[in-house]
Write a protein that holds these residues in place. Structure first.
Motif, PDB file in Angstrom:
ATOM      1  N   ASP A  36       0.815  -1.219   0.000  1.00 60.55           N
ATOM      2  CA  ASP A  36       0.000   0.000   0.000  1.00 60.55           C
ATOM      3  C   ASP A  36       0.850   1.272   0.000  1.00 60.55           C
ATOM      4  N   GLY A  37       2.063   1.194   0.528  1.00 60.47           N
ATOM      5  CA  GLY A  37       2.944   2.358   0.470  1.00 60.47           C
ATOM      6  C   GLY A  37       3.292   2.714  -0.959  1.00 60.47           C
ATOM      7  N   HIS A  38       3.619   1.705  -1.767  1.00 64.24           N
ATOM      8  CA  HIS A  38       3.894   1.952  -3.184  1.00 64.24           C
ATOM      9  C   HIS A  38       2.651   2.493  -3.890  1.00 64.24           C
ATOM     10  N   LEU A  39       1.496   1.918  -3.576  1.00 63.22           N
ATOM     11  CA  LEU A  39       0.260   2.361  -4.236  1.00 63.22           C
ATOM     12  C   LEU A  39      -0.027   3.829  -3.914  1.00 63.22           C
ATOM     13  N   ALA A  40       0.299   4.248  -2.687  1.00 65.70           N
ATOM     14  CA  ALA A  40       0.107   5.655  -2.320  1.00 65.70           C
ATOM     15  C   ALA A  40       1.007   6.556  -3.153  1.00 65.70           C
ATOM     16  N   LEU A  41       2.237   6.098  -3.431  1.00 72.92           N
ATOM     17  CA  LEU A  41       3.133   6.869  -4.287  1.00 72.92           C
ATOM     18  C   LEU A  41       2.549   6.999  -5.698  1.00 72.92           C
ATOM     19  N   MET A  42       1.987   5.920  -6.200  1.00 75.13           N
ATOM     20  CA  MET A  42       1.382   5.957  -7.534  1.00 75.13           C
ATOM     21  C   MET A  42       0.188   6.896  -7.578  1.00 75.13           C
ATOM     22  N   ASP A  43      -0.636   6.850  -6.550  1.00 73.62           N
ATOM     23  CA  ASP A  43      -1.796   7.741  -6.496  1.00 73.62           C
ATOM     24  C   ASP A  43      -1.352   9.200  -6.435  1.00 73.62           C
ATOM     25  N   ARG A  44      -0.311   9.473  -5.653  1.00 77.00           N
ATOM     26  CA  ARG A  44       0.214  10.841  -5.593  1.00 77.00           C
ATOM     27  C   ARG A  44       0.783  11.259  -6.945  1.00 77.00           C
ATOM     28  N   ALA A  45       1.500  10.336  -7.603  1.00 80.84           N
ATOM     29  CA  ALA A  45       2.062  10.641  -8.917  1.00 80.84           C
ATOM     30  C   ALA A  45       0.968  11.044  -9.892  1.00 80.84           C
ATOM     31  N   ARG A  46      -0.167  10.383  -9.797  1.00 84.52           N
ATOM     32  CA  ARG A  46      -1.281  10.671 -10.711  1.00 84.52           C
ATOM     33  C   ARG A  46      -1.844  12.072 -10.480  1.00 84.52           C
ATOM     34  N   PHE A 141       8.850  14.180 -13.408  1.00 88.11           N
ATOM     35  CA  PHE A 141       8.887  14.022 -11.960  1.00 88.11           C
ATOM     36  C   PHE A 141       9.312  12.593 -11.623  1.00 88.11           C
ATOM     37  N   ALA A 142       9.862  12.425 -10.423  1.00 84.53           N
ATOM     38  CA  ALA A 142      10.069  11.104  -9.843  1.00 84.53           C
ATOM     39  C   ALA A 142       9.715  11.231  -8.366  1.00 84.53           C
ATOM     40  N   ILE A 143       9.089  10.207  -7.808  1.00 85.30           N
ATOM     41  CA  ILE A 143       8.596  10.310  -6.438  1.00 85.30           C
ATOM     42  C   ILE A 143       9.172   9.194  -5.571  1.00 85.30           C
ATOM     43  N   PHE A 144       9.548   9.567  -4.356  1.00 84.96           N
ATOM     44  CA  PHE A 144      10.137   8.640  -3.395  1.00 84.96           C
ATOM     45  C   PHE A 144       9.431   8.806  -2.051  1.00 84.96           C
ATOM     46  N   GLY A 145       9.348   7.725  -1.294  1.00 86.50           N
ATOM     47  CA  GLY A 145       8.702   7.777   0.014  1.00 86.50           C
ATOM     48  C   GLY A 145       9.628   8.338   1.081  1.00 86.50           C
ATOM     49  N   GLN A 146       9.029   8.995   2.073  1.00 89.01           N
ATOM     50  CA  GLN A 146       9.809   9.518   3.190  1.00 89.01           C
ATOM     51  C   GLN A 146      10.306   8.420   4.115  1.00 89.01           C
ATOM     52  N   LYS A 147       9.756   7.219   4.008  1.00 88.29           N
ATOM     53  CA  LYS A 147      10.214   6.139   4.894  1.00 88.29           C
ATOM     54  C   LYS A 147      11.720   5.938   4.762  1.00 88.29           C
ATOM     55  N   ASP A 148      12.228   5.935   3.529  1.00 86.17           N
ATOM     56  CA  ASP A 148      13.665   5.851   3.291  1.00 86.17           C
ATOM     57  C   ASP A 148      14.201   7.280   3.190  1.00 86.17           C
ATOM     58  N   VAL A 164      20.405  16.820 -13.131  1.00 89.08           N
ATOM     59  CA  VAL A 164      19.442  15.932 -13.792  1.00 89.08           C
ATOM     60  C   VAL A 164      18.112  16.682 -13.919  1.00 89.08           C
ATOM     61  N   PRO A 165      17.560  16.782 -15.114  1.00 84.51           N
ATOM     62  CA  PRO A 165      16.348  17.592 -15.320  1.00 84.51           C
ATOM     63  C   PRO A 165      15.059  16.877 -14.913  1.00 84.51           C
ATOM     64  N   VAL A 166      14.910  16.669 -13.621  1.00 81.60           N
ATOM     65  CA  VAL A 166      13.704  16.029 -13.099  1.00 81.60           C
ATOM     66  C   VAL A 166      13.406  16.651 -11.741  1.00 81.60           C
ATOM     67  N   GLU A 167      12.129  16.753 -11.383  1.00 80.28           N
ATOM     68  CA  GLU A 167      11.750  17.252 -10.064  1.00 80.28           C
ATOM     69  C   GLU A 167      11.472  16.067  -9.152  1.00 80.28           C
ATOM     70  N   ILE A 168      12.162  16.023  -8.018  1.00 80.70           N
ATOM     71  CA  ILE A 168      11.989  14.930  -7.062  1.00 80.70           C
ATOM     72  C   ILE A 168      10.894  15.298  -6.071  1.00 80.70           C
ATOM     73  N   LEU A 169       9.880  14.447  -6.008  1.00 85.56           N
ATOM     74  CA  LEU A 169       8.769  14.615  -5.073  1.00 85.56           C
ATOM     75  C   LEU A 169       8.902  13.588  -3.953  1.00 85.56           C
ATOM     76  N   ASP A 170       8.223  13.844  -2.846  1.00 82.39           N
ATOM     77  CA  ASP A 170       8.220  12.868  -1.759  1.00 82.39           C
ATOM     78  C   ASP A 170       6.803  12.689  -1.235  1.00 82.39           C
ATOM     79  N   HIS A 171       6.612  11.619  -0.495  1.00 83.68           N
ATOM     80  CA  HIS A 171       5.291  11.306   0.065  1.00 83.68           C
ATOM     81  C   HIS A 171       5.481  10.761   1.472  1.00 83.68           C
TER      82      HIS A 171
END
Length: 280
Positions: A36-46, A141-148, A164-171
């Protein structure tokens, strides 16, 4: 409909088509074992991008010979079922390294200390594979969890330093009802250890409260480490209060200061962290 691809050029071509049509995209890097942690990242990405790419690759270079590379969950079919329609593309390459691969990224700064004290190979493997993925999949964009959390800070440092031309997001960390941070490794906890595991988060919360009410960091951290051992954890690798920007140890109490911890429960290693301001 979600498309599964193994070929990097096919994925790059699709990203280019999206961009040509004015569509943005977000990468969700994973090693599988989708929860579910990964799924939350996907939902945020959307919510931030028009298209979502999930990568699934168990990266061998971030595991030491004595670690759990061989036992790390690998069930692509189950992962695809869990992902469902959350992704437009699932990028699942068989191998991301050339047979003659001889180049590594060796980060310093935020990569020093904490995890690196116990897994000195880890961030070289992480930084190398993340840069490869960001080069292969040039999303907006690329998104990573705050857990790590240390990984998140290292990835932001990497993107900043290497332009690197990308914006790093977190959740925020996704937790079970008892507070345990979701992790693909949790499946390896025995029933007894699973009952103990939530005490890691509980101890971090108690320590954050103590720090905000005047307990000196050195004393609060020592008490917390002792409590974890008495609660049944096999060992404590670290429990430290850090500046959230560079992860240097700090004694300055702010709402953004971060408590980070790594512990062992039998053969399973757990990490977790919280900002002091997460606890009131």
């Amino acid at each position: 409909m979600t498309q599964t691809v193994q070929d990097r050029q096919a994925a790059r071509t699709q990203i280019a088509k999206w961009r040509d049509n004015g569509l943005t995209s977000c990468l969700v890097p994973t090693m599988g074992g989708i929860h579910d942690g990964h799924l939350a990242l996907m939902d945020r990405a959307r919510t931030v991008a028009d298209r979502v790419i999930v990568s699934i690759y168990v990266n061998p270079t971030q595991f030491a010979a004595s670690e759990d590379f061989d036992s790390y969950p690998r069930e692509l079919g189950a992962d695809l079922t869990r992902i469902g329609h959350r992704a437009d593309i699932v990028y699942a390459p068989a191998n991301l390294y050339h047979p003659l691969h001889a180049t590594q990224v060796n980060p310093a700064g935020a990569a020093l200390g904490l995890e690196s004290e116990f897994r000195p190979h880890f961030f070289t493997g992480v930084a190398t594979i993340v840069l490869k993925l960001l080069n292969q999949l040039p999303t907006d964009f690329a998104i990573f969890g705050q857990k790590d959390f240390q990984q998140l800070v290292v990835v932001r440092q990497l993107v900043r330093d290497l332009d690197v031309p990308v914006e790093i997001l977190d959740h925020p960390t996704v937790r079970g009802a008892d507070g345990l941070a979701l992790s693909s490794r949790n499946i390896h906890l025995s029933a007894d250890h699973r009952a103990i595991a939530p005490q890691l988060f509980a101890t971090l919360c108690t320590t954050a409260q103590k720090l905000q009410t005047g307990t000196r960091p050195e004393s609060a951290v020592a008490d917390a480490s002792d409590l974890l051992r008495r609660s049944g954890f096999t060992s404590v690798d670290y429990l430290q209060l850090c500046n959230p920007e560079d992860l240097q140890p700090t004694e300055i109490i702010t709402t953004n200061a971060r408590l980070l911890a790594a512990v062992h429960l039998g053969a399973v290693r757990l990490i977790d962290n919280i900002a002091l301001g997460d606890v009131t």
